[in-house]
Design a protein around this motif. Structure first.
Motif, PDB file in Angstrom:
ATOM      1  N   THR A 181      32.150   0.440 -19.211  1.00 38.20           N
ATOM      2  CA  THR A 181      31.005   0.438 -18.306  1.00 38.20           C
ATOM      3  C   THR A 181      31.441   0.063 -16.901  1.00 38.20           C
ATOM      4  OG1 THR A 181      29.527  -0.171 -20.106  1.00 38.20           O
ATOM      5  CG2 THR A 181      28.721  -0.526 -17.876  1.00 38.20           C
ATOM      6  N   ARG A 182      32.228  -1.009 -16.795  1.00 37.00           N
ATOM      7  CA  ARG A 182      32.698  -1.448 -15.480  1.00 37.00           C
ATOM      8  C   ARG A 182      33.611  -0.396 -14.850  1.00 37.00           C
ATOM      9  NH1 ARG A 182      33.069  -6.289 -18.486  1.00 37.00           N
ATOM     10  NH2 ARG A 182      35.316  -6.041 -18.798  1.00 37.00           N
ATOM     11  N   LYS A 183      34.448   0.208 -15.675  1.00 31.41           N
ATOM     12  CA  LYS A 183      35.372   1.227 -15.180  1.00 31.41           C
ATOM     13  C   LYS A 183      34.617   2.445 -14.658  1.00 31.41           C
ATOM     14  CE  LYS A 183      39.287   4.103 -16.623  1.00 31.41           C
ATOM     15  NZ  LYS A 183      40.161   4.497 -17.749  1.00 31.41           N
ATOM     16  N   ASN A 184      33.599   2.881 -15.396  1.00 27.54           N
ATOM     17  CA  ASN A 184      32.814   4.039 -14.979  1.00 27.54           C
ATOM     18  C   ASN A 184      32.109   3.788 -13.651  1.00 27.54           C
ATOM     19  OD1 ASN A 184      33.563   5.415 -17.265  1.00 27.54           O
ATOM     20  ND2 ASN A 184      31.699   4.914 -18.402  1.00 27.54           N
ATOM     21  N   PHE A 185      31.612   2.553 -13.469  1.00 30.00           N
ATOM     22  CA  PHE A 185      30.924   2.208 -12.232  1.00 30.00           C
ATOM     23  C   PHE A 185      31.897   2.257 -11.053  1.00 30.00           C
ATOM     24  CE2 PHE A 185      29.499  -0.935  -9.087  1.00 30.00           C
ATOM     25  CZ  PHE A 185      28.227  -0.448  -8.811  1.00 30.00           C
ATOM     26  N   ARG A 186      33.083   1.668 -11.251  1.00 30.55           N
ATOM     27  CA  ARG A 186      34.087   1.672 -10.179  1.00 30.55           C
ATOM     28  C   ARG A 186      34.504   3.102  -9.840  1.00 30.55           C
ATOM     29  NH1 ARG A 186      36.325  -2.723 -13.162  1.00 30.55           N
ATOM     30  NH2 ARG A 186      37.860  -1.294 -14.080  1.00 30.55           N
ATOM     31  N   GLU A 187      34.725   3.928 -10.872  1.00 28.42           N
ATOM     32  CA  GLU A 187      35.159   5.294 -10.641  1.00 28.42           C
ATOM     33  C   GLU A 187      34.089   6.109  -9.911  1.00 28.42           C
ATOM     34  OE1 GLU A 187      36.240   6.811 -14.443  1.00 28.42           O
ATOM     35  OE2 GLU A 187      38.245   5.883 -14.426  1.00 28.42           O
ATOM     36  N   LYS A 188      32.831   5.823 -10.211  1.00 28.21           N
ATOM     37  CA  LYS A 188      31.730   6.530  -9.557  1.00 28.21           C
ATOM     38  C   LYS A 188      31.742   6.266  -8.057  1.00 28.21           C
ATOM     39  CE  LYS A 188      26.674   6.909  -9.608  1.00 28.21           C
ATOM     40  NZ  LYS A 188      25.420   6.433 -10.232  1.00 28.21           N
ATOM     41  N   VAL A 189      31.890   4.994  -7.698  1.00 27.74           N
ATOM     42  CA  VAL A 189      31.908   4.633  -6.279  1.00 27.74           C
ATOM     43  C   VAL A 189      33.159   5.181  -5.592  1.00 27.74           C
ATOM     44  CG1 VAL A 189      31.961   2.724  -4.626  1.00 27.74           C
ATOM     45  CG2 VAL A 189      30.526   2.564  -6.666  1.00 27.74           C
ATOM     46  N   HIS A 190      34.324   5.046  -6.244  1.00 30.95           N
ATOM     47  CA  HIS A 190      35.567   5.513  -5.649  1.00 30.95           C
ATOM     48  C   HIS A 190      35.563   7.024  -5.455  1.00 30.95           C
ATOM     49  CE1 HIS A 190      37.814   1.714  -7.214  1.00 30.95           C
ATOM     50  NE2 HIS A 190      37.066   1.476  -6.164  1.00 30.95           N
ATOM     51  N   LYS A 191      34.966   7.735  -6.394  1.00 32.67           N
ATOM     52  CA  LYS A 191      34.902   9.186  -6.296  1.00 32.67           C
ATOM     53  C   LYS A 191      34.059   9.602  -5.097  1.00 32.67           C
ATOM     54  CE  LYS A 191      33.535  13.356  -8.805  1.00 32.67           C
ATOM     55  NZ  LYS A 191      32.913  13.903 -10.038  1.00 32.67           N
ATOM     56  N   ILE A 192      32.938   8.923  -4.916  1.00 30.66           N
ATOM     57  CA  ILE A 192      32.056   9.235  -3.781  1.00 30.66           C
ATOM     58  C   ILE A 192      32.784   9.014  -2.468  1.00 30.66           C
ATOM     59  CG2 ILE A 192      29.978   8.517  -2.542  1.00 30.66           C
ATOM     60  CD1 ILE A 192      28.790   7.793  -5.319  1.00 30.66           C
ATOM     61  N   ILE A 193      33.430   7.871  -2.336  1.00 28.09           N
ATOM     62  CA  ILE A 193      34.142   7.554  -1.104  1.00 28.09           C
ATOM     63  C   ILE A 193      35.312   8.510  -0.900  1.00 28.09           C
ATOM     64  CG2 ILE A 193      35.532   5.791   0.070  1.00 28.09           C
ATOM     65  CD1 ILE A 193      33.798   3.689  -1.298  1.00 28.09           C
ATOM     66  N   GLY A 194      36.017   8.830  -1.984  1.00 29.07           N
ATOM     67  CA  GLY A 194      37.163   9.730  -1.892  1.00 29.07           C
ATOM     68  C   GLY A 194      36.776  11.121  -1.443  1.00 29.07           C
ATOM     69  N   GLU A 195      35.634  11.619  -1.939  1.00 29.04           N
ATOM     70  CA  GLU A 195      35.193  12.960  -1.581  1.00 29.04           C
ATOM     71  C   GLU A 195      34.839  13.053  -0.103  1.00 29.04           C
ATOM     72  OE1 GLU A 195      31.977  13.702  -4.214  1.00 29.04           O
ATOM     73  OE2 GLU A 195      33.238  14.408  -5.863  1.00 29.04           O
ATOM     74  N   GLN A 196      34.284  11.949   0.443  1.00 32.25           N
ATOM     75  CA  GLN A 196      33.873  11.955   1.841  1.00 32.25           C
ATOM     76  C   GLN A 196      35.067  11.786   2.786  1.00 32.25           C
ATOM     77  OE1 GLN A 196      30.782  12.698   2.683  1.00 32.25           O
ATOM     78  NE2 GLN A 196      30.301  12.844   0.504  1.00 32.25           N
ATOM     79  N   LYS A 197      36.154  11.142   2.273  1.00 29.08           N
ATOM     80  CA  LYS A 197      37.357  10.897   3.067  1.00 29.08           C
ATOM     81  C   LYS A 197      37.045  10.163   4.364  1.00 29.08           C
ATOM     82  CE  LYS A 197      39.895  14.810   1.163  1.00 29.08           C
ATOM     83  NZ  LYS A 197      40.623  16.056   1.439  1.00 29.08           N
ATOM     84  N   LYS A 198      36.069   9.282   4.304  1.00 28.38           N
ATOM     85  CA  LYS A 198      35.712   8.467   5.459  1.00 28.38           C
ATOM     86  C   LYS A 198      34.869   7.301   4.976  1.00 28.38           C
ATOM     87  CE  LYS A 198      31.884  11.673   6.264  1.00 28.38           C
ATOM     88  NZ  LYS A 198      31.307  12.651   7.189  1.00 28.38           N
ATOM     89  N   GLN A 199      34.717   6.338   5.829  1.00 23.07           N
ATOM     90  CA  GLN A 199      33.903   5.185   5.471  1.00 23.07           C
ATOM     91  C   GLN A 199      32.435   5.595   5.412  1.00 23.07           C
ATOM     92  OE1 GLN A 199      34.827   2.152   8.350  1.00 23.07           O
ATOM     93  NE2 GLN A 199      36.469   1.350   7.084  1.00 23.07           N
ATOM     94  N   ILE A 200      31.755   5.090   4.398  1.00 24.11           N
ATOM     95  CA  ILE A 200      30.338   5.394   4.240  1.00 24.11           C
ATOM     96  C   ILE A 200      29.551   4.090   4.312  1.00 24.11           C
ATOM     97  CG2 ILE A 200      28.588   6.398   2.731  1.00 24.11           C
ATOM     98  CD1 ILE A 200      30.739   8.053   1.453  1.00 24.11           C
ATOM     99  N   PRO A 201      28.513   4.052   5.137  1.00 23.40           N
ATOM    100  CA  PRO A 201      27.716   2.823   5.233  1.00 23.40           C
ATOM    101  C   PRO A 201      27.048   2.498   3.901  1.00 23.40           C
ATOM    102  CG  PRO A 201      27.226   4.326   7.031  1.00 23.40           C
ATOM    103  CD  PRO A 201      28.032   5.092   6.032  1.00 23.40           C
ATOM    104  N   PHE A 202      26.802   1.224   3.675  1.00 21.35           N
ATOM    105  CA  PHE A 202      26.107   0.764   2.478  1.00 21.35           C
ATOM    106  C   PHE A 202      24.975  -0.147   2.884  1.00 21.35           C
ATOM    107  CE2 PHE A 202      25.394  -2.780  -0.455  1.00 21.35           C
ATOM    108  CZ  PHE A 202      24.996  -2.096  -1.592  1.00 21.35           C
ATOM    109  N   VAL A 203      23.824   0.014   2.237  1.00 14.94           N
ATOM    110  CA  VAL A 203      22.706  -0.906   2.477  1.00 14.94           C
ATOM    111  C   VAL A 203      22.103  -1.283   1.135  1.00 14.94           C
ATOM    112  CG1 VAL A 203      21.056   0.992   2.801  1.00 14.94           C
ATOM    113  CG2 VAL A 203      20.512  -1.288   3.685  1.00 14.94           C
ATOM    114  N   ASN A 204      21.813  -2.552   0.986  1.00 12.01           N
ATOM    115  CA  ASN A 204      21.192  -3.047  -0.235  1.00 12.01           C
ATOM    116  C   ASN A 204      19.683  -3.040  -0.088  1.00 12.01           C
ATOM    117  OD1 ASN A 204      21.260  -4.468  -2.850  1.00 12.01           O
ATOM    118  ND2 ASN A 204      20.344  -6.118  -1.676  1.00 12.01           N
ATOM    119  N   GLU A 205      18.987  -2.597  -1.129  1.00 11.23           N
ATOM    120  CA  GLU A 205      17.535  -2.625  -1.196  1.00 11.23           C
ATOM    121  C   GLU A 205      16.847  -1.791  -0.123  1.00 11.23           C
ATOM    122  OE1 GLU A 205      15.886  -6.499  -1.696  1.00 11.23           O
ATOM    123  OE2 GLU A 205      16.618  -6.542  -3.744  1.00 11.23           O
TER     124      GLU A 205
END
Length: 266
Positions: A181-205
């Motif tokens: 579960t933890r691995k899948n979550f990390r891979e999901k975020v890393h894949k998103i960032i990797g595809e964009q090849k740039k920093q992506i802003p993050f906002v909570n809530e």
């Protein structure tokens, strides 16, 4: 006139707007252990619009419309009342706890990414502050995921002496069920960032979204009065129309076209 029914449970998520968060995690566990029905628990969820959740809520769990006579009857006769937001204020929220009732206030955060309630009394209305104290005085149990959150509950939530279990938040259990579960979550975020090849802003809530039609820029509108009262930070523009986010349980999308630019990483 209306006695409390042993094992009867009434749950309310986000004032009846959602079916998720800590209350659902608790009832999912009860459901998994086959403790609903028979001689154990009789569970009902209160919704503003029960029809919206007809396909989502398991058949063994009942639904009731907030504000209906049945709702107030259940509120008066349930042995356990579970909510992730405050009771109080408005027609649908009066809750006069009776002897024998057990009120569990789970709240809906726990990680300290924003200021809450009595952390920022200067931006809250007098009525809201009064309701914080009133609602907390009825609470029999709060739960916590850390020493930090426990201290927060004692001060910001006006809960200085009541029972508080530092056992984690049910809604977050999924992150600790196993390495996969933890691995899948990390891979999901890393894949998103990797595809964009740039920093992506993050906002909570994320709560309110609007679109600047002239520049086609995505704007997180934190200038709304309700957001200011909650003490959330003001975040103005996201230029590349890509945003990593965790939605607030009560988020409102003013312009649906923005959903394409929001990447929910929950």
């Amino acid at each position: 006139f209306f006695p409390i029914h042993k094992g009867r449970v009434l749950c309310v998520c986000w004032g009846g707007a959602k079916y998720n968060c800590n209350p659902r995690a608790i009832t999912d566990c009860i459901l998994e252990k086959e403790l609903i029905g028979n001689t154990c628990f009789d569970v009902t969820y209160a919704f503003v619009s029960p029809e919206r959740f007809k396909q989502e809520v398991p058949s063994v769990i009942n639904s009731v419309e907030i504000g209906s006579l049945s709702y107030f009857m259940l509120l008066s006769t349930s042995q356990f009342v579970i909510s992730n937001t405050r009771f109080g204020g408005g027609l649908y929220w009066p809750f006069r706890k009776k002897k024998g009732q057990f009120y569990i206030q789970t709240m809906h955060g726990g990680h300290g990414l924003k200021k809450v309630e009595l952390d920022v009394p200067e931006v809250l209305s007098v009525e809201y502050v009064k309701n914080i104290h009133k609602d907390s005085s009825r609470v029999d149990l709060m739960i916590s995921d850390s020493v930090f959150w426990t201290k927060l509950a004692r001060t910001a939530f006006s809960y200085p002496e009541g029972e508080l279990l530092e056992v984690g938040l049910p809604r977050n259990d999924v992150f600790f069920e196993g390495e996969n579960t933890r691995k899948n979550f990390r891979e999901k975020v890393h894949k998103i960032i990797g595809e964009q090849k740039k920093q992506i802003p993050f906002v909570n809530e994320v709560r309110y979204l609007v679109m600047n039609s002239a520049t086609e820029e995505m704007i997180i509108d934190k200038t709304n009065e309700d957001n200011v009262k909650w003490g959330l930070p003001i975040i103005s523009k996201v230029k590349n129309k890509q945003l990593l986010a965790t939605y607030h349980g009560m988020h409102i999308v003013i312009d649906n076209t923005l959903e394409k630019g929001i990447i929910d990483i929950r």
